[in-house]
Design an enzyme around this catalytic site. Structure first.
Site, PDB file in Angstrom:
ATOM      1  N   ASP A 232      -0.755  -1.373   1.450  1.00 37.16           N
ATOM      2  CA  ASP A 232      -2.134  -1.829   1.236  1.00 37.16           C
ATOM      3  C   ASP A 232      -2.883  -0.947   0.237  1.00 37.16           C
ATOM      4  O   ASP A 232      -4.009  -1.255  -0.142  1.00 37.16           O
ATOM      5  CB  ASP A 232      -2.913  -1.962   2.558  1.00 37.16           C
ATOM      6  CG  ASP A 232      -2.818  -0.735   3.431  1.00 37.16           C
ATOM      7  OD1 ASP A 232      -2.369   0.306   2.933  1.00 37.16           O
ATOM      8  OD2 ASP A 232      -3.196  -0.826   4.613  1.00 37.16           O
TER       9      ASP A 232
ATOM     10  N   HIS B 155      -9.453  -1.253   0.803  1.00 36.83           N
ATOM     11  CA  HIS B 155      -8.292  -0.900  -0.034  1.00 36.83           C
ATOM     12  C   HIS B 155      -8.444  -1.493  -1.434  1.00 36.83           C
ATOM     13  O   HIS B 155      -7.554  -2.155  -1.966  1.00 36.83           O
ATOM     14  CB  HIS B 155      -6.992  -1.380   0.618  1.00 36.83           C
ATOM     15  CG  HIS B 155      -6.743  -0.769   1.965  1.00 36.83           C
ATOM     16  ND1 HIS B 155      -6.410   0.556   2.140  1.00 36.83           N
ATOM     17  CD2 HIS B 155      -6.791  -1.305   3.215  1.00 36.83           C
ATOM     18  CE1 HIS B 155      -6.255   0.804   3.436  1.00 36.83           C
ATOM     19  NE2 HIS B 155      -6.494  -0.292   4.101  1.00 36.83           N
TER      20      HIS B 155
ATOM     21  N   LYS C 124      -9.960  -6.418   8.309  1.00 39.77           N
ATOM     22  CA  LYS C 124      -9.302  -6.457   7.008  1.00 39.77           C
ATOM     23  C   LYS C 124     -10.299  -6.837   5.911  1.00 39.77           C
ATOM     24  O   LYS C 124     -11.379  -7.366   6.167  1.00 39.77           O
ATOM     25  CB  LYS C 124      -8.149  -7.459   7.030  1.00 39.77           C
ATOM     26  CG  LYS C 124      -6.974  -7.006   7.872  1.00 39.77           C
ATOM     27  CD  LYS C 124      -6.422  -5.653   7.452  1.00 39.77           C
ATOM     28  CE  LYS C 124      -5.703  -5.686   6.115  1.00 39.77           C
ATOM     29  NZ  LYS C 124      -5.199  -4.342   5.720  1.00 39.77           N
TER      30      LYS C 124
ATOM     31  N   ARG D 294      -6.449  -8.790  15.106  1.00 38.77           N
ATOM     32  CA  ARG D 294      -7.426  -7.793  15.550  1.00 38.77           C
ATOM     33  C   ARG D 294      -8.849  -8.334  15.426  1.00 38.77           C
ATOM     34  O   ARG D 294      -9.094  -9.347  14.784  1.00 38.77           O
ATOM     35  CB  ARG D 294      -7.291  -6.515  14.709  1.00 38.77           C
ATOM     36  CG  ARG D 294      -6.047  -5.708  14.996  1.00 38.77           C
ATOM     37  CD  ARG D 294      -5.884  -4.558  14.020  1.00 38.77           C
ATOM     38  NE  ARG D 294      -5.519  -5.000  12.679  1.00 38.77           N
ATOM     39  CZ  ARG D 294      -5.325  -4.199  11.633  1.00 38.77           C
ATOM     40  NH1 ARG D 294      -5.474  -2.888  11.789  1.00 38.77           N
ATOM     41  NH2 ARG D 294      -4.979  -4.681  10.459  1.00 38.77           N
TER      42      ARG D 294
ATOM     43  N   TYR E  85     -12.007  -2.331   6.344  1.00 33.87           N
ATOM     44  CA  TYR E  85     -10.989  -1.812   5.429  1.00 33.87           C
ATOM     45  C   TYR E  85     -11.043  -2.659   4.157  1.00 33.87           C
ATOM     46  O   TYR E  85     -10.994  -3.890   4.224  1.00 33.87           O
ATOM     47  CB  TYR E  85      -9.589  -1.937   6.029  1.00 33.87           C
ATOM     48  CG  TYR E  85      -9.292  -0.971   7.150  1.00 33.87           C
ATOM     49  CD1 TYR E  85      -9.264   0.404   6.921  1.00 33.87           C
ATOM     50  CD2 TYR E  85      -9.020  -1.426   8.432  1.00 33.87           C
ATOM     51  CE1 TYR E  85      -8.986   1.292   7.947  1.00 33.87           C
ATOM     52  CE2 TYR E  85      -8.741  -0.539   9.466  1.00 33.87           C
ATOM     53  CZ  TYR E  85      -8.726   0.820   9.215  1.00 33.87           C
ATOM     54  OH  TYR E  85      -8.451   1.692  10.230  1.00 33.87           O
TER      55      TYR E  85
ATOM     56  N   GLU F 108     -11.409   3.153   5.096  1.00 34.45           N
ATOM     57  CA  GLU F 108     -10.324   4.055   4.693  1.00 34.45           C
ATOM     58  C   GLU F 108     -10.788   5.250   3.866  1.00 34.45           C
ATOM     59  O   GLU F 108     -10.015   6.201   3.669  1.00 34.45           O
ATOM     60  CB  GLU F 108      -9.225   3.294   3.936  1.00 34.45           C
ATOM     61  CG  GLU F 108      -9.577   2.836   2.541  1.00 34.45           C
ATOM     62  CD  GLU F 108     -10.302   1.505   2.483  1.00 34.45           C
ATOM     63  OE1 GLU F 108     -10.481   0.988   1.366  1.00 34.45           O
ATOM     64  OE2 GLU F 108     -10.680   0.966   3.546  1.00 34.45           O
TER      65      GLU F 108
END
Length: 370
Positions: free
Chosen positions: A270, A96, A75, A15, A94, A118
């Site tokens: 994740d 996490h 990510k 991505r 993101y 998130e």
């Protein structure tokens, strides 16, 4: 504002954080966009398309990080990127954090402003930047689960929808949120016998109303889960606690009660996973087996369908990116509760309670910086 878009380097992550169309929207508002060469290639976007949109291409990631005031990623940064992130730099991706302490500590050390997709949260509790990827991952969980139920891949050797005269597979979905709902849609469409478990009775009533007749609802508790896992062929873990570690709903001892070849897909991996025996895997090596039970625990499932995922993600993130670029992170977060909720780590402080609780780190109220 100067915006940098580096190429994703996590295993099989194809991505990209910004499409050429998104770059054009930022550029026409007076911002500068630097994109690392070939960053969009995995999602089907060429360097030429970015150049045509007005972006500037840069060959090295280090230079993108060096020039940018705001880094847009998909990510979380991985170890080789930690040192590239600068003090006071806004990183919008993101993260996490609650699932990985080394990342949390690295970002504390960096002094950067970490705004996590998130945990951008609306007043109604919905997570607008997590929803599109949860939709993708929920649908993919059934696609992948059906594949790994095949005998050559160590599954039970059962066809999800069965055939006339043969019962379909039984699918258990833990969590009736976005992941669970999308998983149920696909599983039901393939003809499986589906059960969704959730704690929220109102949510179960809604799902009971909108789902087809081969989808059943059930209140979740440990006793019920222990009974259900004994005869279900595919089990999807789709439970989320925003910004915090996922609760362990399937414990190691439950595996011994499952039939050999049962497949577990933990979409919550994740965030630490809701299956005790879960550990993150990659698209390159997606499964492992414990007690004859197949575990599929890929931490970036949507990365396998990058064209769909990139468009879905950037449809959601672009309005927020424009606001951050136009107003600067501070004013944007002062005016937008949604963006303010996305702040996790700032200037060496943890400002999100779920992250501080996960690692017993000091918590600082975000108001200190706003």
């Amino acid at each position: 504002m100067i915006i940098g878009v580096p190429k994703e380097i996590k295993n099989n992550e194809n991505r990209v954080a910004l499409t050429p169309a998104g770059a054009q929207e930022l550029i026409k508002r007076g911002h500068t966009v630097y994109v690392e060469t070939n960053a969009g290639e995995g999602s089907g976007f060429s360097n030429e398309e970015y150049l045509k949109a007005g972006a500037q291409m840069i060959d090295k990631a280090a230079e993108v990080f060096s020039l940018a005031e705001m880094i847009m990623k998909v990510k979380e940064p991985i170890e080789q990127e930690y040192k590239l992130i600068k003090k006071d730099q806004l990183v919008f991706t993101y993260f996490h954090f609650a699932s990985y302490e080394p990342l949390t500590k690295a970002m504390i050390t960096s002094g950067a402003i970490c705004l996590a997709y998130e945990t951008v949260e609306r007043v109604d509790g919905s997570l607008p930047l997590l929803i599109p990827m949860s939709e993708v991952a929920g649908r993919m969980s059934i696609q992948e689960g059906a594949k790994y139920l095949e005998k050559p891949l160590k599954g039970r050797g059962i066809l999800l929808g069965g055939v006339p005269g043969v019962k379909p597979a039984k699918v258990l979905i833990l969590g009736g949120g976005v992941v669970g709902t999308n998983a149920a849609k696909i599983a039901a469409g393939m003809g499986a016998d589906v059960t969704i478990m959730d704690l929220n009775l109102n949510r179960l009533r809604y799902l009971d109303d909108v789902m087809p007749k081969n989808v059943h609802t059930m209140v979740s508790n440990e006793y019920a889960i222990r009974e259900m896992v004994k005869d279900h062929d595919l089990i999807i873990g789709g439970v989320l606690v925003p910004g915090a570690k996922a609760p362990k709903l399937i414990t190691k001892d439950m595996l011994k009660t499952m039939r050999p070849g049962t497949v577990l897909v933990d979409v919550a991996v994740d965030q630490g996973g809701c299956i005790e025996t879960c550990r993150p895997t990659t698209h390159e090596d997606p499964t492992y087996i414990i007690d004859d039970v197949v575990h599929y625990c890929v931490a970036n499932m949507p990365g396998a369908v990058p064209y769909t995922s990139t468009l879905a993600l950037t449809n959601a993130t672009l309005p927020y990116a424009i606001k951050l670029a136009n107003q600067g992170w501070k004013k944007a977060c002062q005016e937008s509760l949604e963006l303010r909720n996305g702040l996790n780590v700032m200037f060496g402080d943890v400002v999100y309670k779920g992250v501080s609780d996960a690692f017993n780190l000091p918590y600082t109220d975000v108001k200190k910086y706003l």
